[in-house]
Design a protein around this motif. Structure first.
Motif, mmCIF file in Angstrom:
data_model
loop_
_atom_site.group_PDB
_atom_site.id
_atom_site.type_symbol
_atom_site.label_atom_id
_atom_site.label_comp_id
_atom_site.label_asym_id
_atom_site.label_seq_id
_atom_site.Cartn_x
_atom_site.Cartn_y
_atom_site.Cartn_z
ATOM 1 N N TYR A 33 -1.474 13.002 5.349
ATOM 2 C CA TYR A 33 -2.226 12.611 4.148
ATOM 3 C C TYR A 33 -1.417 11.628 3.306
ATOM 4 O O TYR A 33 -0.186 11.634 3.343
ATOM 5 N N SER B 164 0.841 -1.194 0.000
ATOM 6 C CA SER B 164 0.000 0.000 0.000
ATOM 7 C C SER B 164 0.877 1.246 0.000
ATOM 8 O O SER B 164 1.689 1.445 0.901
ATOM 9 N N SER B 165 0.692 2.089 -1.003
ATOM 10 C CA SER B 165 1.520 3.292 -1.101
ATOM 11 C C SER B 165 1.348 4.181 0.128
ATOM 12 O O SER B 165 2.231 4.943 0.477
ATOM 13 N N GLU B 166 0.188 4.056 0.792
ATOM 14 C CA GLU B 166 -0.052 4.890 1.969
ATOM 15 C C GLU B 166 0.956 4.613 3.081
ATOM 16 O O GLU B 166 1.271 5.495 3.872
ATOM 17 N N ALA C 123 0.357 10.765 -3.571
ATOM 18 C CA ALA C 123 -0.494 10.853 -4.770
ATOM 19 C C ALA C 123 -0.982 9.473 -5.218
ATOM 20 O O ALA C 123 -0.213 8.516 -5.224
ATOM 21 N N PRO C 124 -2.265 9.373 -5.582
ATOM 22 C CA PRO C 124 -2.840 8.083 -5.977
ATOM 23 C C PRO C 124 -2.093 7.411 -7.138
ATOM 24 O O PRO C 124 -2.041 6.188 -7.207
ATOM 25 N N ASP C 125 -1.505 8.192 -8.035
ATOM 26 C CA ASP C 125 -0.764 7.594 -9.159
ATOM 27 C C ASP C 125 0.367 6.682 -8.678
ATOM 28 O O ASP C 125 0.789 5.777 -9.408
ATOM 29 N N ASN D 205 3.248 14.779 -9.747
ATOM 30 C CA ASN D 205 1.940 15.068 -9.141
ATOM 31 C C ASN D 205 2.090 16.079 -8.008
ATOM 32 O O ASN D 205 1.462 15.960 -6.960
ATOM 33 N N GLN E 91 0.238 4.525 -6.279
ATOM 34 C CA GLN E 91 -0.285 3.162 -6.123
ATOM 35 C C GLN E 91 -0.306 2.441 -7.473
ATOM 36 O O GLN E 91 0.022 1.254 -7.558
ATOM 37 N N ASP E 92 -0.636 3.168 -8.539
ATOM 38 C CA ASP E 92 -0.649 2.562 -9.879
ATOM 39 C C ASP E 92 0.759 2.139 -10.305
ATOM 40 O O ASP E 92 0.954 1.071 -10.891
ATOM 41 N N TYR F 43 -1.048 17.702 -6.368
ATOM 42 C CA TYR F 43 -1.766 16.891 -5.381
ATOM 43 C C TYR F 43 -1.131 17.035 -3.999
ATOM 44 O O TYR F 43 -1.817 17.262 -2.995
#
Lengths: 355, 355
Positions: free
Chosen positions: B35, A49-51, B38-40, B260, B42-43, B263
Motif C-alpha cells: 500500500y 510520486s510519494s508512492e 500516507a497521502p499527506d 499519520n 505527497q503534500d 493511516y
C-alpha cells in the motif's frame, strides 16, 4: 554507560556550525552556497510520486554514477555515490585502516577527520602546515615514517582557502605509501588552473572526494561521491557501504543537479567574484585575508583592531550575522567567513564599519 | 587491491533482493508494503521548496525525535533517528563492540548482521534456533559464555515470521551481559498482544529498532530510529553518527509519516489479514507456512510437491512473480513470500495452481 567502547568514551564528537531556526540571520558560518540549486530540481520534486517510496531505492545509485562518470570521463566503476562527503571519509577508514593504524592529515584541517579516526580507534598524525599554509617540504616523508595507511588532504584547504597545485599533488601521490584522499569539497569555486583527474588515472592510491553540498547548493541533500581506481572503489561499493545508502528522491535530485552542472558553475563563479571583492573590502577595514580558492575567506583580525576575533564574532552575532570562530590556537585571531549574496556581503562590511 | 584491510578482503558483502526495473513484475521478494504511504506525504513533497536544500539540514532530526518520543511515551533523549534501520545496527557495533569482540545472534537471522560484524572484524556467535523457530532455552547462557558485547534479535523473526513474546524477552534482557538490540522492523504487522516498550524502561541494556520501510510504506526513504536508555543513545547521537546523517526532505517526510501513524497501521492491518488468508490458500495447494506476525510468509515446499523450492522460485520468476529463495541449508526447501495486494496474492496462488 559502561557498555561504551574505551575509544568512544574518551573522544569528543564533531561540532557542526550553528544552524539558527530563524530566517533573518545572515548565515556566513557553514560555507553554504548563497544561490539556489538548479531550477530543474524543483520540477523533479514537484513530479515526484510519494508512492514510489514504497519500494527500495536503486541500491547502487547507478544512474547517478553513470552521470558522474561521464562528467569526469571515467567508468561507472570508478565512482561511488555517498551520503555527503562524510560517508566517503568514513568508508575509506573502515575499508583501508585497521584500528590502531595511523591516518595522516595536516594541522589545521577539516576538523571531522580526527573525529572519524578516533571512532575507528586510529591515531591521527597531524603535520603542521607552514605559516603561509603551504605543505612542509617533507610532508610525505613524515606521513610515510608514521606508517599512515590513509592520508586526508582537503584541497583547496580548509580553513585557509589555499590551493595546492597539481604538480605538488602528483609528487605527493607518487611518494605516499598510503591511500590519498583529496577532499575537493570546495573545488567548484577554484578560479585558478586546476585539474586533479589525471592523478586518479595515473595512480592506484588516489581517491577524489566531491560533494553536491557547496558547488551545487545542496547541503540539505547529503549527497557526495568519490572518484578513484576500481580497486579502491569496489570494496566500498560491495562490502562496507550501508546497503541502500541513498534514498530514491535524493538520487533523482542528485542526478538532476549534476546534469545541470553549468547552472551551478555559473553561481560558483559569481561567488568567487564576490569573494575577491569582499577580500578587498576587508583590507580597507584593516582586516587581511588569505588568498582563497573556496567560498569562504579566513580573515585575520590584527591586534591593533578594535576587537579580537572572538569579540568580532560575538558583535556580529548580536547584529544577526553568523560567522565561524574556532578556538584552535593557530586560528584564534581569525574568523572564517562564508561568501554570501552581494547584499549580505555588503551588510557584513557595513556592520563591521559601524561597530 | 593491497590497500584493503584483511577482514574486508576476506568477507562477502550483503546481497539485497532483486529490484527489477520494469513495473510489471509482481514483487514479493523484499517485504515491501503493497500500500502507498500516507497521502499527506505527497503534500509535503509538493510544497517542498528546493531552495531550502541550500542549507544544511537539522543535524539531530529533533523534530522527528520529538514525534517518536511522544508516540512511544519516552523522552527525545531516548530516540535516535537513522538512515534506515541499517545505520542504527552499524552504529551499535561501532559504539559498543571493539574489533575482535563477539556479537550474538540466532541462526538463521537477518543476513545483514554477520556482514556488519565482519566489517568491524568481530566474530558472529550464531545460536541455532529450535526446529520450531523458537529460541533454545539456554540462549542467553550461550551468548554470555561467548562474551558477546552486543546481541541482535529480530522480532518478529526473519525469515520465519515468528514472534518471541515479551515475557521471554524480559528474561533475556535481564540475563544478558550485553547490549540487546530488538530489531522490530516488522512489528507493525503483529496482530498478537505485544508491547516491548516496558523493556526499554526497565533495563539499561535494551534498544529497540524501528523502521519506516515496512509499516509506513517508505522503503525508498531510508529512515528508521532507535529507542533506548539515554546512556546508550547519547554516544551514538553525539559521537559515532555521521554529522548531518539525515537530509532535509527525508526528515520532513518521516515527520509526516509518523504523524499519520493511524493511516499506516490500517494498511498493516489489511496486510496481516491478507497474510492469514494467503497462508490458508497455500495450505490448499499443499504448501505449509510458518505462523507469521510479519508481512511475509516462510513457505515450505514439501518433497512430494511438483517442484523444489528453488524450481518454484524460478518458475514464478519466469511468470513475472518475484519471491525470495535463500540457498542457506536450513531454509533450502522454503520460499519467503512478501504479502502483496489482494489481486497480487490471488495471481500468485492462481499461477502456482497453473504450473
Amino acid at each position: 554507560m559502561y557498555y561504551e567502547r574505551e575509544n568512544i568514551k574518551k573522544m569528543q564528537g564533531y561540532v557542526s556550525g550553528e544552524q539558527p531556526e530563524g530566517r533573518n540571520t545572515i548565515k556566513l558560518n557553514t560555507n553554504e552556497n548563497p544561490y539556489p540549486p538548479a531550477p530543474d530540481i524543483q520540477d523533479v520534486i514537484a513530479n515526484f510520486s510519494s508512492e514510489s517510496l514504497r519500494r527500495y531505492p536503486p541500491a547502487r545509485a547507478d544512474k547517478f554514477r553513470e552521470l558522474a562518470a561521464s562528467l569526469h570521463e571515467v567508468e561507472r566503476s570508478n565512482i561511488i555515490a555517498t551520503r555527503g562527503g562524510d560517508e566517503l571519509l568514513r568508508l575509506l577508514i573502515t575499508t583501508f585502516v585497521n584500528p590502531g593504524e595511523a591516518i595522516g592529515m595536516t594541522s589545521p584541517t577539516y576538523s571531522l577527520y580526527p573525529v572519524l579516526a578516533q571512532i575507528q580507534d586510529c591515531p591521527s598524525v597531524m603535520i603542521p602546515l607552514n605559516d603561509d599554509w603551504s605543505l612542509p617540504s617533507n610532508f610525505t616523508q613524515q606521513i610515510n615514517e608514521a606508517n599512515c595507511k590513509l592520508t586526508f588532504l582537503v584541497n583547496p584547504h580548509a580553513p585557509s582557502g589555499k590551493l595546492v597545485d597539481t604538480d605538488t599533488l602528483t609528487t605527493i601521490a607518487s611518494e605516499l605509501n598510503s591511500v590519498l584522499l583529496i577532499d575537493e569539497a570546495y573545488v567548484d569555486f577554484v578560479d585558478a588552473d586546476y585539474d586533479s583527474m589525471p592523478l586518479v588515472r595515473d595512480n592506484d592510491n588516489v581517491i577524489i572526494l566531491r560533494t553536491l553540498s557547496k558547488g551545487y547548493s545542496l547541503a540539505g541533500l547529503r549527497f557526495g561521491y568519490g572518484i578513484g581506481p576500481e580497486e579502491l572503489i569496489k570494496p566500498m561499493m560491495d562490502k562496507t557501504r550501508d546497503s541502500y545508502n541513498l534514498d530514491l528522491i535524493g538520487q533523482q535530485i542528485a542526478e538532476t543537479a549534476i546534469s545541470n552542472r553549468d547552472y551551478a558553475m555559473k553561481n560558483c563563479h559569481r561567488v568567487a567574484g564576490e569573494r575577491n571583492k569582499l577580500s578587498e573590502s576587508f583590507l580597507e577595514l584593516g582586516l587581511t585575508s588569505e588568498e582563497s580558492q573556496t567560498n569562504f575567506l579566513l580573515v585575520t583580525v590584527p591586534v591593533e583592531f578594535t576587537f579580537t576575533a572572538k569579540q568580532l564574532y560575538e558583535e556580529l552575532k548580536a547584529k544577526g550575522i553568523l560567522v565561524r570562530y574556532f578556538a584552535d590556537e593557530k586560528v584564534a585571531d581569525k574568523l572564517r567567513i562564508s561568501i554570501g549574496l552581494p547584499q549580505e556581503n555588503k551588510k557584513l562590511v557595513d556592520t563591521i564599519k559601524s561597530l
